[in-house]
Design a protein around this motif. Structure first.
Motif, mmCIF file in Angstrom:
data_model
loop_
_atom_site.group_PDB
_atom_site.id
_atom_site.type_symbol
_atom_site.label_atom_id
_atom_site.label_comp_id
_atom_site.label_asym_id
_atom_site.label_seq_id
_atom_site.Cartn_x
_atom_site.Cartn_y
_atom_site.Cartn_z
ATOM 1 N N GLU A 6 -8.135 -2.281 -3.422
ATOM 2 C CA GLU A 6 -7.535 -3.610 -3.306
ATOM 3 C C GLU A 6 -8.543 -4.590 -2.702
ATOM 4 O O GLU A 6 -9.366 -4.201 -1.872
ATOM 5 C CB GLU A 6 -6.287 -3.555 -2.423
ATOM 6 N N SER A 7 -8.448 -5.848 -3.109
ATOM 7 C CA SER A 7 -9.320 -6.882 -2.574
ATOM 8 C C SER A 7 -8.650 -8.239 -2.695
ATOM 9 O O SER A 7 -7.628 -8.378 -3.371
ATOM 10 C CB SER A 7 -10.663 -6.892 -3.317
ATOM 11 N N GLY A 8 -9.237 -9.237 -2.021
ATOM 12 C CA GLY A 8 -8.753 -10.600 -2.162
ATOM 13 C C GLY A 8 -7.965 -11.134 -0.979
ATOM 14 O O GLY A 8 -7.574 -12.304 -0.982
ATOM 15 N N GLY A 9 -7.727 -10.308 0.015
ATOM 16 C CA GLY A 9 -6.973 -10.775 1.176
ATOM 17 C C GLY A 9 -7.798 -11.700 2.045
ATOM 18 O O GLY A 9 -8.987 -11.948 1.787
ATOM 19 N N GLY A 10 -7.164 -12.222 3.081
ATOM 20 C CA GLY A 10 -7.863 -13.109 3.992
ATOM 21 C C GLY A 10 -6.904 -13.859 4.887
ATOM 22 O O GLY A 10 -5.712 -13.560 4.935
ATOM 23 N N LEU A 11 -7.448 -14.830 5.588
ATOM 24 C CA LEU A 11 -6.662 -15.693 6.472
ATOM 25 C C LEU A 11 -6.369 -16.994 5.751
ATOM 26 O O LEU A 11 -7.286 -17.643 5.233
ATOM 27 C CB LEU A 11 -7.442 -15.960 7.759
ATOM 28 N N VAL A 12 -5.115 -17.384 5.710
ATOM 29 C CA VAL A 12 -4.717 -18.599 5.019
ATOM 30 C C VAL A 12 -3.637 -19.301 5.826
ATOM 31 O O VAL A 12 -2.856 -18.662 6.537
ATOM 32 C CB VAL A 12 -4.233 -18.261 3.581
ATOM 33 N N GLN A 13 -3.605 -20.615 5.723
ATOM 34 C CA GLN A 13 -2.580 -21.392 6.421
ATOM 35 C C GLN A 13 -1.248 -21.304 5.685
ATOM 36 O O GLN A 13 -1.223 -21.067 4.466
ATOM 37 C CB GLN A 13 -3.013 -22.843 6.535
ATOM 38 N N LEU A 18 -3.310 -17.121 -2.199
ATOM 39 C CA LEU A 18 -4.314 -16.074 -2.336
ATOM 40 C C LEU A 18 -4.043 -15.313 -3.626
ATOM 41 O O LEU A 18 -2.897 -15.240 -4.080
ATOM 42 C CB LEU A 18 -4.267 -15.079 -1.166
ATOM 43 N N ARG A 19 -5.098 -14.734 -4.175
ATOM 44 C CA ARG A 19 -4.952 -13.867 -5.345
ATOM 45 C C ARG A 19 -5.538 -12.509 -5.019
ATOM 46 O O ARG A 19 -6.729 -12.395 -4.747
ATOM 47 C CB ARG A 19 -5.660 -14.454 -6.560
ATOM 48 N N LEU A 20 -4.697 -11.501 -5.035
ATOM 49 C CA LEU A 20 -5.119 -10.137 -4.769
ATOM 50 C C LEU A 20 -5.440 -9.425 -6.077
ATOM 51 O O LEU A 20 -4.818 -9.685 -7.102
ATOM 52 C CB LEU A 20 -4.035 -9.374 -4.024
ATOM 53 N N SER A 21 -6.403 -8.517 -5.995
ATOM 54 C CA SER A 21 -6.758 -7.682 -7.145
ATOM 55 C C SER A 21 -6.717 -6.225 -6.739
ATOM 56 O O SER A 21 -6.979 -5.877 -5.587
ATOM 57 C CB SER A 21 -8.164 -8.022 -7.647
ATOM 58 N N CYS A 22 -6.396 -5.382 -7.696
ATOM 59 C CA CYS A 22 -6.392 -3.939 -7.459
ATOM 60 C C CYS A 22 -7.049 -3.275 -8.661
ATOM 61 O O CYS A 22 -6.505 -3.323 -9.777
ATOM 62 C CB CYS A 22 -4.974 -3.423 -7.272
ATOM 63 N N ALA A 23 -8.198 -2.691 -8.432
ATOM 64 C CA ALA A 23 -8.915 -1.987 -9.494
ATOM 65 C C ALA A 23 -8.588 -0.505 -9.413
ATOM 66 O O ALA A 23 -8.679 0.107 -8.341
ATOM 67 C CB ALA A 23 -10.419 -2.201 -9.340
ATOM 68 N N ALA A 24 -8.196 0.064 -10.546
ATOM 69 C CA ALA A 24 -7.803 1.475 -10.600
ATOM 70 C C ALA A 24 -8.749 2.256 -11.494
ATOM 71 O O ALA A 24 -9.160 1.773 -12.549
ATOM 72 C CB ALA A 24 -6.382 1.604 -11.128
ATOM 73 N N SER A 25 -9.079 3.446 -11.054
ATOM 74 C CA SER A 25 -9.864 4.334 -11.899
ATOM 75 C C SER A 25 -8.915 5.208 -12.705
ATOM 76 O O SER A 25 -7.722 5.272 -12.414
ATOM 77 C CB SER A 25 -10.766 5.224 -11.037
ATOM 78 N N GLY A 26 -9.416 5.858 -13.732
ATOM 79 C CA GLY A 26 -8.574 6.773 -14.486
ATOM 80 C C GLY A 26 -8.057 6.177 -15.773
ATOM 81 O O GLY A 26 -7.896 4.959 -15.890
ATOM 82 N N SER A 27 -7.765 7.048 -16.715
ATOM 83 C CA SER A 27 -7.382 6.603 -18.056
ATOM 84 C C SER A 27 -5.889 6.386 -18.220
ATOM 85 O O SER A 27 -5.447 5.902 -19.256
ATOM 86 C CB SER A 27 -7.861 7.634 -19.083
ATOM 87 N N ILE A 28 -5.104 6.735 -17.200
ATOM 88 C CA ILE A 28 -3.658 6.629 -17.369
ATOM 89 C C ILE A 28 -3.108 5.278 -16.931
ATOM 90 O O ILE A 28 -1.929 5.001 -17.086
ATOM 91 C CB ILE A 28 -2.922 7.737 -16.589
ATOM 92 N N GLY A 107 -6.089 -0.830 1.189
ATOM 93 C CA GLY A 107 -5.306 -2.045 1.318
ATOM 94 C C GLY A 107 -6.184 -3.254 1.587
ATOM 95 O O GLY A 107 -7.393 -3.147 1.817
ATOM 96 N N THR A 108 -5.558 -4.419 1.572
ATOM 97 C CA THR A 108 -6.259 -5.660 1.889
ATOM 98 C C THR A 108 -5.373 -6.486 2.808
ATOM 99 O O THR A 108 -4.182 -6.661 2.556
ATOM 100 C CB THR A 108 -6.649 -6.427 0.611
#
Length: 114
Positions: A6-13, A18-28, A107-108
């Motif tokens: 997971e990525s894209g988190g941060g501090l925001v007012q 925010l836009r979070l991304s989750c990259a998954a490995s694997g073919s399923i 997590g993020t």
């Protein structure tokens, strides 16, 4: 074994986005329903948004109208666009399968504060 990053988190007012991304490995990945979860300090992990392999979407009432989940099966990635953020959205956000969650990623962190 599927790995999730997971990525894209941060501090925001409050009111920010925010836009979070989750990259998954694997073919399923393209064949399974995916979800975004969050865990605030001292609270249990909760499921906030889900998307099936066919694109059917559901949201928890607490985020409905503010968050948008999407997926790109070609990139093995699921996204969470978060708008109109509130302090109560502060949590560590995770992605995972919905029917049979696998190992959790790191997590993020999302912190909503003025």
């Amino acid at each position: 074994q599927v790995q999730l990053v997971e990525s894209g988190g941060g501090l925001v007012q409050p009111g920010g986005s925010l836009r979070l991304s989750c990259a998954a490995s694997g073919s399923i990945f393209s064949r399974v329903a995916m979800g975004w979860y969050r865990q605030a300090p001292g609270k249990q992990r909760e499921l906030v948004a889900t998307i099936t392999s066919g694109g059917r979407i559901n949201y928890a009432d607490s985020v409905k109208g503010r968050f948008t989940i999407s997926r790109d099966n070609a990139k093995n990635t699921v996204y969470l666009q978060m708008n109109s953020l509130k302090p109560e959205d502060t949590a560590v956000y995770y992605c995972n399968g919905v029917v049979m969650p696998g190992s959790w990623g790191q997590g993020t962190q999302v912190t909503v504060s003025s």
